[in-house]
Design a protein around this motif. Structure first.
Motif, PDB file in Angstrom:
ATOM      1  N   LYS A  35       0.829  -1.211   0.000  1.00 56.62           N
ATOM      2  CA  LYS A  35       0.000   0.000   0.000  1.00 56.62           C
ATOM      3  C   LYS A  35       0.867   1.267   0.000  1.00 56.62           C
ATOM      4  O   LYS A  35       0.559   2.242  -0.707  1.00 56.62           O
ATOM      5  CB  LYS A  35      -0.930  -0.018   1.204  1.00 56.62           C
ATOM      6  CG  LYS A  35      -1.886   1.167   1.301  1.00 56.62           C
ATOM      7  CD  LYS A  35      -2.817   1.240   0.085  1.00 56.62           C
ATOM      8  CE  LYS A  35      -3.805   0.080   0.083  1.00 56.62           C
ATOM      9  NZ  LYS A  35      -4.779   0.226  -1.031  1.00 56.62           N
ATOM     10  N   LEU A  36       1.978   1.246   0.764  1.00 56.79           N
ATOM     11  CA  LEU A  36       2.859   2.409   0.824  1.00 56.79           C
ATOM     12  C   LEU A  36       3.565   2.626  -0.513  1.00 56.79           C
ATOM     13  O   LEU A  36       3.807   3.774  -0.918  1.00 56.79           O
ATOM     14  CB  LEU A  36       3.886   2.232   1.948  1.00 56.79           C
ATOM     15  CG  LEU A  36       3.308   2.272   3.370  1.00 56.79           C
ATOM     16  CD1 LEU A  36       4.387   1.910   4.388  1.00 56.79           C
ATOM     17  CD2 LEU A  36       2.728   3.649   3.677  1.00 56.79           C
ATOM     18  N   ILE A  37       3.906   1.529  -1.205  1.00 54.78           N
ATOM     19  CA  ILE A  37       4.496   1.661  -2.542  1.00 54.78           C
ATOM     20  C   ILE A  37       3.472   2.237  -3.511  1.00 54.78           C
ATOM     21  O   ILE A  37       3.777   3.115  -4.336  1.00 54.78           O
ATOM     22  CB  ILE A  37       5.015   0.298  -3.031  1.00 54.78           C
ATOM     23  CG1 ILE A  37       6.191  -0.166  -2.160  1.00 54.78           C
ATOM     24  CG2 ILE A  37       5.441   0.371  -4.490  1.00 54.78           C
ATOM     25  CD1 ILE A  37       6.660  -1.570  -2.482  1.00 54.78           C
ATOM     26  N   SER A  44       9.820   0.985  -4.973  1.00 52.78           N
ATOM     27  CA  SER A  44       9.851  -0.485  -4.998  1.00 52.78           C
ATOM     28  C   SER A  44      11.115  -1.022  -4.352  1.00 52.78           C
ATOM     29  O   SER A  44      11.088  -2.019  -3.626  1.00 52.78           O
ATOM     30  CB  SER A  44       9.743  -0.981  -6.445  1.00 52.78           C
ATOM     31  OG  SER A  44       8.520  -0.611  -7.015  1.00 52.78           O
ATOM     32  N   LYS A  45      12.242  -0.356  -4.595  1.00 51.65           N
ATOM     33  CA  LYS A  45      13.517  -0.793  -4.020  1.00 51.65           C
ATOM     34  C   LYS A  45      13.503  -0.663  -2.500  1.00 51.65           C
ATOM     35  O   LYS A  45      13.948  -1.557  -1.776  1.00 51.65           O
ATOM     36  CB  LYS A  45      14.658   0.020  -4.610  1.00 51.65           C
ATOM     37  CG  LYS A  45      16.039  -0.414  -4.151  1.00 51.65           C
ATOM     38  CD  LYS A  45      17.133   0.387  -4.862  1.00 51.65           C
ATOM     39  CE  LYS A  45      18.513  -0.069  -4.393  1.00 51.65           C
ATOM     40  NZ  LYS A  45      19.595   0.716  -5.076  1.00 51.65           N
ATOM     41  N   GLU A  46      12.956   0.440  -2.004  1.00 52.18           N
ATOM     42  CA  GLU A  46      12.871   0.646  -0.555  1.00 52.18           C
ATOM     43  C   GLU A  46      11.904  -0.371   0.071  1.00 52.18           C
ATOM     44  O   GLU A  46      12.142  -0.886   1.164  1.00 52.18           O
ATOM     45  CB  GLU A  46      12.434   2.082  -0.255  1.00 52.18           C
ATOM     46  CG  GLU A  46      13.477   3.119  -0.633  1.00 52.18           C
ATOM     47  CD  GLU A  46      12.901   4.514  -0.728  1.00 52.18           C
ATOM     48  OE1 GLU A  46      13.683   5.467  -0.778  1.00 52.18           O
ATOM     49  OE2 GLU A  46      11.660   4.652  -0.779  1.00 52.18           O
ATOM     50  N   GLN A  48      11.260  -3.420  -1.016  1.00 52.89           N
ATOM     51  CA  GLN A  48      11.922  -4.728  -0.982  1.00 52.89           C
ATOM     52  C   GLN A  48      12.923  -4.798   0.157  1.00 52.89           C
ATOM     53  O   GLN A  48      13.041  -5.820   0.840  1.00 52.89           O
ATOM     54  CB  GLN A  48      12.609  -4.988  -2.324  1.00 52.89           C
ATOM     55  CG  GLN A  48      13.305  -6.340  -2.411  1.00 52.89           C
ATOM     56  CD  GLN A  48      12.340  -7.491  -2.232  1.00 52.89           C
ATOM     57  OE1 GLN A  48      11.167  -7.399  -2.616  1.00 52.89           O
ATOM     58  NE2 GLN A  48      12.802  -8.581  -1.627  1.00 52.89           N
ATOM     59  N   ALA A  49      13.647  -3.697   0.384  1.00 52.24           N
ATOM     60  CA  ALA A  49      14.610  -3.665   1.490  1.00 52.24           C
ATOM     61  C   ALA A  49      13.902  -3.835   2.828  1.00 52.24           C
ATOM     62  O   ALA A  49      14.389  -4.539   3.732  1.00 52.24           O
ATOM     63  CB  ALA A  49      15.403  -2.361   1.461  1.00 52.24           C
ATOM     64  N   LEU A  50      12.736  -3.198   2.983  1.00 55.33           N
ATOM     65  CA  LEU A  50      11.971  -3.342   4.220  1.00 55.33           C
ATOM     66  C   LEU A  50      11.445  -4.769   4.390  1.00 55.33           C
ATOM     67  O   LEU A  50      11.417  -5.296   5.500  1.00 55.33           O
ATOM     68  CB  LEU A  50      10.815  -2.349   4.235  1.00 55.33           C
ATOM     69  CG  LEU A  50      11.166  -0.900   4.613  1.00 55.33           C
ATOM     70  CD1 LEU A  50       9.951  -0.006   4.489  1.00 55.33           C
ATOM     71  CD2 LEU A  50      11.725  -0.838   6.032  1.00 55.33           C
ATOM     72  N   ARG A  51      11.025  -5.387   3.291  1.00 55.23           N
ATOM     73  CA  ARG A  51      10.568  -6.782   3.368  1.00 55.23           C
ATOM     74  C   ARG A  51      11.683  -7.692   3.879  1.00 55.23           C
ATOM     75  O   ARG A  51      11.477  -8.546   4.736  1.00 55.23           O
ATOM     76  CB  ARG A  51      10.096  -7.256   1.999  1.00 55.23           C
ATOM     77  CG  ARG A  51       8.700  -6.814   1.611  1.00 55.23           C
ATOM     78  CD  ARG A  51       8.185  -7.623   0.436  1.00 55.23           C
ATOM     79  NE  ARG A  51       6.851  -7.203   0.043  1.00 55.23           N
ATOM     80  CZ  ARG A  51       6.590  -6.277  -0.862  1.00 55.23           C
ATOM     81  NH1 ARG A  51       7.597  -5.674  -1.489  1.00 55.23           N
ATOM     82  NH2 ARG A  51       5.337  -5.943  -1.149  1.00 55.23           N
TER      83      ARG A  51
END
Length: 469
Positions: A35-37, A44-46, A48-51
């Protein structure tokens, strides 16, 4: 950058809290990132890093709570419970004065744990129900059936070790794969019930490899060395060695085929013996059909069967009353045991005959297992006495022995194993992913009837409700 830093820190903190929660909340964390993306708060890169950071936090929290070492990456619990009505029927012409119909309520329960570890390693164990098939004081769970019968005034039932193995996938590339397995394992070979009962879990070492030629063709090679009987008073232990080459092909969206060539070799057949009551056998006495010098004696034939099997599958895009693509499969199998010896002239079954061949042909419409799917299967089988060791093949198809098949007597009544010809029919439906209902009917008779027997036909019906978890 300053405007982005504060939301990112807040999001990371929220996700860290969710990572310490159950898996359903971990799924909520993924939804929040998406939702934030979508809103443009994160790239998207940020995201994925959070995931990845969330996954690490969850793993650390899970390992701290469970006490598992950090090299265990996953722990799975699974199994199944099958409830069965099992009826066996003989007409008076088959059973004679000793004709007996059997009506049994049975169950099979299996539960196990699998641990996946770093460096492409896996260990697992599984328990199963089964009946004790030892004639002595040493317990031996049935090697070819996990069924137990509801009887004996609700007596407590036995639980046996069904799997105890370690696996190392030493090679895992897009084109090549290779795996070593040791212990008591799932059968590493691709065979149907004519060669190995589905409940048979061999013990020893195995190696599996595969090569993907292209998108349409793949080759597989399986081999194994298994212990059958360790004899304390002899250096001649009984072993089974096997090798199998398979070619799997997907010719188009609608056509696929499978072809296999296999060889098995049994050592020291003289030690694959049963035993009289009160004496511990070398192998459990479950089935019959092989020719022996007596009901508990040595086998008259060796076993080095060569197996050729193949199938062709046509997949329709749709079919009435079936969800999704509908497979129609045709299969055939031929087995020849060149080590089969002519039966003894004194044998009550087929004296002087060499019985070392087997045929199996059939077709299957559909495939059950997923919600709303079903299948219909028919097979015709011709299974001569000594095409394969009787204590490994399907334990469900059998015939009626009016007289003893052994020198010295013994072994009358219904018997599964080899020396059989007849029909196999099955219908199955899965109303849910976790439940499959099925009805199976076997109509078999003996190829070689004991001397003096007039008929040998037996019918067997099994009605199952199989739950998996």
């Amino acid at each position: 950058m300053k405007h982005f830093l504060k939301p990112t820190v807040l999001v990371a903190g929220a996700l860290g809290a969710l990572a310490l929660a159950p898996s359903t909340q971990a799924q909520t964390a993924d939804a929040l990132i998406d939702k934030l993306i979508e809103k443009g708060v994160l790239t998207s890169k940020e995201g994925q890093a959070l995931r990845e950071e969330t996954d690490k936090d969850f793993s650390r929290a899970y390992q701290a709570k469970s006490g598992l070492p950090d090299w265990v990456t996953a722990l799975r619990i699974g199994g199944d419970v099958r409830l069965r009505y099992d009826g066996i029927y003989q007409d008076p012409d088959s059973g004679g004065v000793n004709s007996v119909d059997r009506n049994r309520l049975r169950y099979r329960m299996r539960v196990g744990v699998t641990a996946t570890m770093m460096d492409d390693m896996e260990v697992g164990f599984r328990f199963t129900s089964a009946e004790n098939k030892s004639t002595g004081n040493n317990g031996m769970g049935d090697p070819i059936s996990g069924n137990d019968t509801l009887t004996s005034n609700a007596s407590k039932k036995s639980l046996w070790i069904d799997l105890a193995y370690a696996k190392w996938q030493m090679l895992n590339r897009p084109d090549w794969s290779a795996t070593f397995i040791g212990g008591k394992m799932e059968n590493p070979f691709v065979f149907d019930e004519v060669v190995f009962d589905g409940d048979y879990t061999p013990e020893g070492l195995a190696f599996q490899s595969g090569y993907t030629v292209n998108d349409q063709h793949a080759l597989k090679f399986n081999t194994g060395l298994f212990s059958l009987a360790e004899i304390a008073a002899s250096s001649h232990d009984a072993y089974l060695f096997g090798a199998q080459l398979r070619w799997e092909a997907n010719w188009s969206q609608h056509w696929a085929s499978s072809l296999g060539l296999s060889g098995l070799a049994f050592s020291d057949k003289q030690n694959l013996t049963h035993a009289a009551a009160g004496v511990n056998p070398n192998v459990p006495d479950v089935s019959r059909g092989n020719t022996r010098v007596s009901s508990v004696g040595a086998l008259t034939s060796s076993f080095n069967p060569i197996i050729v099997d193949g199938s062709v599958t046509w997949t329709r895009e749709s079919f009435p009353f079936y969800p999704g693509a509908f497979p129609i499969k045709f299969m055939a199998e031929y087995i020849n045991n060149p080590a089969a010896s002519p039966n003894l002239a004194t044998s009550p079954i087929g004296p002087g005959k060499t019985r070392g061949e087997a045929y199996n042909i059939g077709m299957q419409l559909g495939k059950s297992g997923k919600r709303g799917t079903w299948d219909l299967t028919y097979k015709w089988k011709w299974l001569e006495s000594n095409y394969m060791f009787e204590e490994m093949v399907d334990s469900d198809h059998g015939g009626w022995y009016q007289a003893s098949p052994f020198v010295g007597g013994g072994g009358t009544g219904y018997g599964a194993g080899t020396n059989l010809r007849g029909h196999y029919m099955r219908a199955a439906y899965s109303p849910y992913d976790s439940l499959t209902l099925s009805v199976t009917y076997y109509l078999f008779g003996l190829i070689d009837k004991p001397a003096g027997a007039s008929s040998s036909t037996a019918g067997r019906i099994q009605v199952d409700a199989a739950f998996k978890f």
